[in-house]
Design an enzyme around this catalytic site. Structure first.
Site, PDB file in Angstrom:
ATOM      1  N   GLU A  44       0.847  -1.197   0.000  1.00  0.00           N
ATOM      2  CA  GLU A  44       0.000   0.000   0.000  1.00  0.00           C
ATOM      3  C   GLU A  44       0.881   1.244   0.000  1.00  0.00           C
ATOM      4  O   GLU A  44       2.025   1.217   0.481  1.00  0.00           O
ATOM      5  CB  GLU A  44      -0.892  -0.008   1.249  1.00  0.00           C
ATOM      6  CG  GLU A  44      -1.815   1.201   1.335  1.00  0.00           C
ATOM      7  CD  GLU A  44      -2.967   1.015   2.316  1.00  0.00           C
ATOM      8  OE1 GLU A  44      -2.970   0.051   3.101  1.00  0.00           O
ATOM      9  OE2 GLU A  44      -3.889   1.864   2.282  1.00  0.00           O
ATOM     10  N   ASN A 192     -12.247  -1.334  -1.441  1.00  0.00           N
ATOM     11  CA  ASN A 192     -11.613  -1.924  -0.253  1.00  0.00           C
ATOM     12  C   ASN A 192     -12.371  -1.483   0.995  1.00  0.00           C
ATOM     13  O   ASN A 192     -12.731  -0.303   1.108  1.00  0.00           O
ATOM     14  CB  ASN A 192     -10.154  -1.448  -0.147  1.00  0.00           C
ATOM     15  CG  ASN A 192      -9.521  -1.793   1.196  1.00  0.00           C
ATOM     16  OD1 ASN A 192      -9.192  -2.948   1.448  1.00  0.00           O
ATOM     17  ND2 ASN A 192      -9.371  -0.800   2.073  1.00  0.00           N
ATOM     18  N   GLU A 193     -12.615  -2.415   1.885  1.00  0.00           N
ATOM     19  CA  GLU A 193     -13.298  -2.099   3.160  1.00  0.00           C
ATOM     20  C   GLU A 193     -14.431  -1.103   2.926  1.00  0.00           C
ATOM     21  O   GLU A 193     -14.472  -0.025   3.543  1.00  0.00           O
ATOM     22  CB  GLU A 193     -12.295  -1.625   4.226  1.00  0.00           C
ATOM     23  CG  GLU A 193     -11.299  -2.729   4.586  1.00  0.00           C
ATOM     24  CD  GLU A 193     -10.475  -2.492   5.843  1.00  0.00           C
ATOM     25  OE1 GLU A 193     -10.483  -1.383   6.395  1.00  0.00           O
ATOM     26  OE2 GLU A 193      -9.803  -3.462   6.265  1.00  0.00           O
ATOM     27  N   TYR A 261      -7.132  -8.951  11.374  1.00  0.00           N
ATOM     28  CA  TYR A 261      -5.814  -8.680  11.964  1.00  0.00           C
ATOM     29  C   TYR A 261      -5.735  -9.289  13.363  1.00  0.00           C
ATOM     30  O   TYR A 261      -6.734  -9.322  14.087  1.00  0.00           O
ATOM     31  CB  TYR A 261      -5.572  -7.171  12.057  1.00  0.00           C
ATOM     32  CG  TYR A 261      -5.248  -6.542  10.712  1.00  0.00           C
ATOM     33  CD1 TYR A 261      -3.962  -6.605  10.193  1.00  0.00           C
ATOM     34  CD2 TYR A 261      -6.231  -5.903   9.962  1.00  0.00           C
ATOM     35  CE1 TYR A 261      -3.653  -6.050   8.963  1.00  0.00           C
ATOM     36  CE2 TYR A 261      -5.929  -5.333   8.726  1.00  0.00           C
ATOM     37  CZ  TYR A 261      -4.634  -5.408   8.237  1.00  0.00           C
ATOM     38  OH  TYR A 261      -4.324  -4.867   7.012  1.00  0.00           O
ATOM     39  N   GLU A 316      -6.229  -9.234   3.652  1.00  0.00           N
ATOM     40  CA  GLU A 316      -5.443  -8.521   4.685  1.00  0.00           C
ATOM     41  C   GLU A 316      -5.433  -9.380   5.933  1.00  0.00           C
ATOM     42  O   GLU A 316      -6.498  -9.695   6.485  1.00  0.00           O
ATOM     43  CB  GLU A 316      -6.021  -7.134   4.974  1.00  0.00           C
ATOM     44  CG  GLU A 316      -5.760  -6.149   3.862  1.00  0.00           C
ATOM     45  CD  GLU A 316      -6.195  -4.715   4.181  1.00  0.00           C
ATOM     46  OE1 GLU A 316      -6.129  -4.312   5.356  1.00  0.00           O
ATOM     47  OE2 GLU A 316      -6.602  -4.022   3.239  1.00  0.00           O
ATOM     48  N   GLN A 365       1.902  -5.983   5.752  1.00  0.00           N
ATOM     49  CA  GLN A 365       2.182  -5.641   4.383  1.00  0.00           C
ATOM     50  C   GLN A 365       3.640  -5.981   4.098  1.00  0.00           C
ATOM     51  O   GLN A 365       4.401  -6.230   5.034  1.00  0.00           O
ATOM     52  CB  GLN A 365       1.932  -4.166   4.141  1.00  0.00           C
ATOM     53  CG  GLN A 365       0.485  -3.764   4.371  1.00  0.00           C
ATOM     54  CD  GLN A 365       0.146  -2.370   3.815  1.00  0.00           C
ATOM     55  OE1 GLN A 365       0.948  -1.723   3.161  1.00  0.00           O
ATOM     56  NE2 GLN A 365      -1.067  -1.918   4.108  1.00  0.00           N
TER      57      GLN A 365
HETATM   58  O1  AHR Z   1      -3.254  -2.470   6.136  1.00  0.00           O
HETATM   59  C1  AHR Z   1      -3.554  -1.238   6.709  1.00  0.00           C
HETATM   60  C2  AHR Z   1      -5.010  -0.868   6.535  1.00  0.00           C
HETATM   61  O2  AHR Z   1      -5.810  -1.772   7.242  1.00  0.00           O
HETATM   62  C3  AHR Z   1      -5.555  -0.948   5.143  1.00  0.00           C
HETATM   63  O3  AHR Z   1      -5.305   0.207   4.418  1.00  0.00           O
HETATM   64  C4  AHR Z   1      -7.015  -1.105   5.362  1.00  0.00           C
HETATM   65  O4  AHR Z   1      -7.655  -1.804   4.328  1.00  0.00           O
HETATM   66  C5  AHR Z   1      -7.112  -1.824   6.687  1.00  0.00           C
HETATM   67  O5  AHR Z   1      -7.988  -1.219   7.539  1.00  0.00           O
END
Ligand code: AHR
Length: 512
Positions: A44, A192-193, A261, A316, A365
């Protein structure tokens, strides 16, 4: 007296120590392929991932590069075998206007990276730079389109620009900018999201928007066979998956995303290095939750798509902690310890388990951001423990998944417990079987007895990643503190394999 005698007999025979961890590798039941694309990565425009990570500029004479992309990074990622790379975001994708990043670099307008640190970017790394870099890497690009603040035309033009072979306004523009042949990009994210930074939409609204965008990407019947991925759920938002699977016709949908996450508490994420066992345990609990999340999202998908046409794309995942002290909080730069190796090993084993549905994924990432595989500091570069796990595990890419039955000891902390052991296995196209094992317990080793059902092996070799402390990590001063070594803790007799895993270790075995 009787009990003491029994304990003595059991420990002499070895039964007692091996009884806790029993694994059956079903060598005769392999049906699904572990899609190599679950080993994908994510770049990103965030902090020092692209600028300073991948890209240091064509005029940089200090850091060896090709077209501005670091040569050391390219070599390391090729060795790791990176199958796809997602770009330009993340949240950034829904603010990105690709036409600002083409043409002569000096004439490109600048932009403000509103999500990540409010820094001004000069758009010197754009579509050509990214797609040419993917060619250098030998990886497939995964472009994330702007749905949140873009237009249908903007995204359909991007598809035409990078993929149209013949004469068309966008293909002509590409040729004017120096690229004759199209790149034929297969993977496309439609926003995205969308439930958050991508527009704060409701699931029903996004499902409609998705249908509209997907219609105009390429053509009505998707003759160019794009792989279109819908913005998916946040962790346990099962309603999002339900609505999208219900409301989007499946001939318009190739993948549905999921983001999860391993974060302890969004308001108090804890340090990346100086954490205690309480934080370690909590992180692993979040990481292992991936199994339940995939199971539940996949069950919803099965209801609408029993033939499993639509892939679940975990685009992600990874650990998310407080930034390194003294660094820009908007840049998400964090160190990477053996805890991250534990997250990587267990998560990949989970993806293998669900390989019939999870056919693509992206670790967040690649460089200098979140659970990175590479950290850079000017001309210095280091490989993190996470890198080593992905490199060790790459033997599973496109291999046949062999189902495993695992009976594991507990890793207990306070009143809570987690499974100490995580295992997966596969057979590659040459018939070679690989077994990956992780012991997340920071103080106890694991004695494991594996029954290789349906397989014959005469020998076993392996590699191990471990370190004395779970907080151990590589630094620019000591870049090889944590690195793989030959593994000597496995022995084989007939179809019985015995393994001793030290605390906090990842092992990949190869059967001969
Ligand atoms: O990976 C960091 C961020 O986490 C990304 O930009 C987003 O898609 C997510 O909330």
């Amino acid at each position: 007296m009787k009990k003491i005698f029994l304990t003595l007999v059991l420990s002499i025979t070895g039964y007692w120590t091996f009884a806790q961890n029993q694994v059956i590798i079903n060598g005769d039941l392999g049906k699904t392929t572990i899609n190599k694309h679950i080993y994908g990565h994510f770049a990103e425009h965030l902090g020092r991932c692209v600028y300073g990570g991948f890209y240091v500029g064509e005029n940089n004479t200090k850091i060896p590069n090709k077209n501005g992309v670091r040569t050391d990074v390219i070599e390391a990622l090729k060795k790791m075998k990176i199958p796809n790379l997602r770009w330009p975001g993340g949240c950034f994708a829904d603010t990105y206007h690709w036409k600002d990043g083409i043409g002569p670099k000096k004439q490109r307008p600048s932009m403000v990276n509103a999500w990540w640190g409010g820094v001004t970017e000069d758009n010197s790394f754009g579509t050509h730079d990214f797609l040419d870099m993917c060619e250098q890497l030998g990886t497939e690009p995964y472009l994330a389109g702007n749905v949140g603040s873009g237009t249908v035309k903007e995204l359909s033009d991007w598809v035409q620009y990078v993929n149209h072979e013949g004469v068309s306004p966008m293909a002509n523009l590409r040729k004017e900018n120096g690229r004759d042949k199209p790149w034929n990009v297969h993977f496309w994210g439609v926003g995205n999201e969308a439930w958050g930074c991508g527009g704060n939409m409701k699931a029903e609204y996004y499902a409609n928007i998705y249908r509209q965008y997907a219609t105009f990407m390429s053509d009505w019947s998707n003759t160019s066979k794009l792989f279109r991925i819908a913005s998916g759920a946040n962790s346990a938002d099962f309603n999002w998956t339900e609505i999208l699977m219900r409301d989007i016709p499946h001939n318009m949908l190739d993948g549905l995303a999921l983001h999860h996450y391993s974060v302890i508490d969004w308001n108090k994420k804890g340090p990346a290095v100086n954490y205690d066992e309480d934080l370690y345990f909590k992180t692993m609990k979040q990481a292992l939750l991936m199994d339940e999340l995939i199971h539940k999202h996949a069950t919803i998908m099965d209801k609408y798509d029993p033939k499993k046409k639509v892939a679940l794309v975990v685009d992600e995942w990874g650990g998310w902690y407080e930034v390194e002290p003294g660094t820009n909080p908007g840049f998400l730069y964090q160190q990477n310890t053996m805890r991250d190796a534990m997250i990587a090993g267990t998560t990949l084993n989970i993806f293998h388990k669900y390989s019939d549905r999870v056919r693509m994924a992206n670790l967040a990432q690649t460089i200098n951001v979140l659970q990175a595989v590479i950290l850079t500091n000017e001309e210095k570069m280091l490989l993190t423990p996470t890198y080593h796990v992905l490199e060790m595990y790459n033997v599973h890419q496109d291999a046949t998944m062999l189902p495993v039955d695992v009976q594991t000891a507990d890793y207990t902390f306070g009143n809570e417990k987690l499974p100490a052991l995580s295992v997966s296995a596969s057979r590659d196209k040459n018939g070679v079987t690989h077994i990956s094992l992780v012991n997340i317990d920071p103080s106890k080793s694991q004695e494991i007895s594996l029954n290789l059902r349906g397989m014959k092996a005469s020998g076993v070799t392996g590699r191990i990643l471990t370190s004395a402390k779970v907080q151990d990590h590589n630094t620019f001063e000591s870049p090889d503190k944590v690195k793989p070594a030959a593994f000597k803790g496995a022995s084989i007799k007939g179809d019985n394999l015995k393994v001793t895993l030290p605390p906090i270790s990842v092992v990949v075995l190869e059967l001969k």
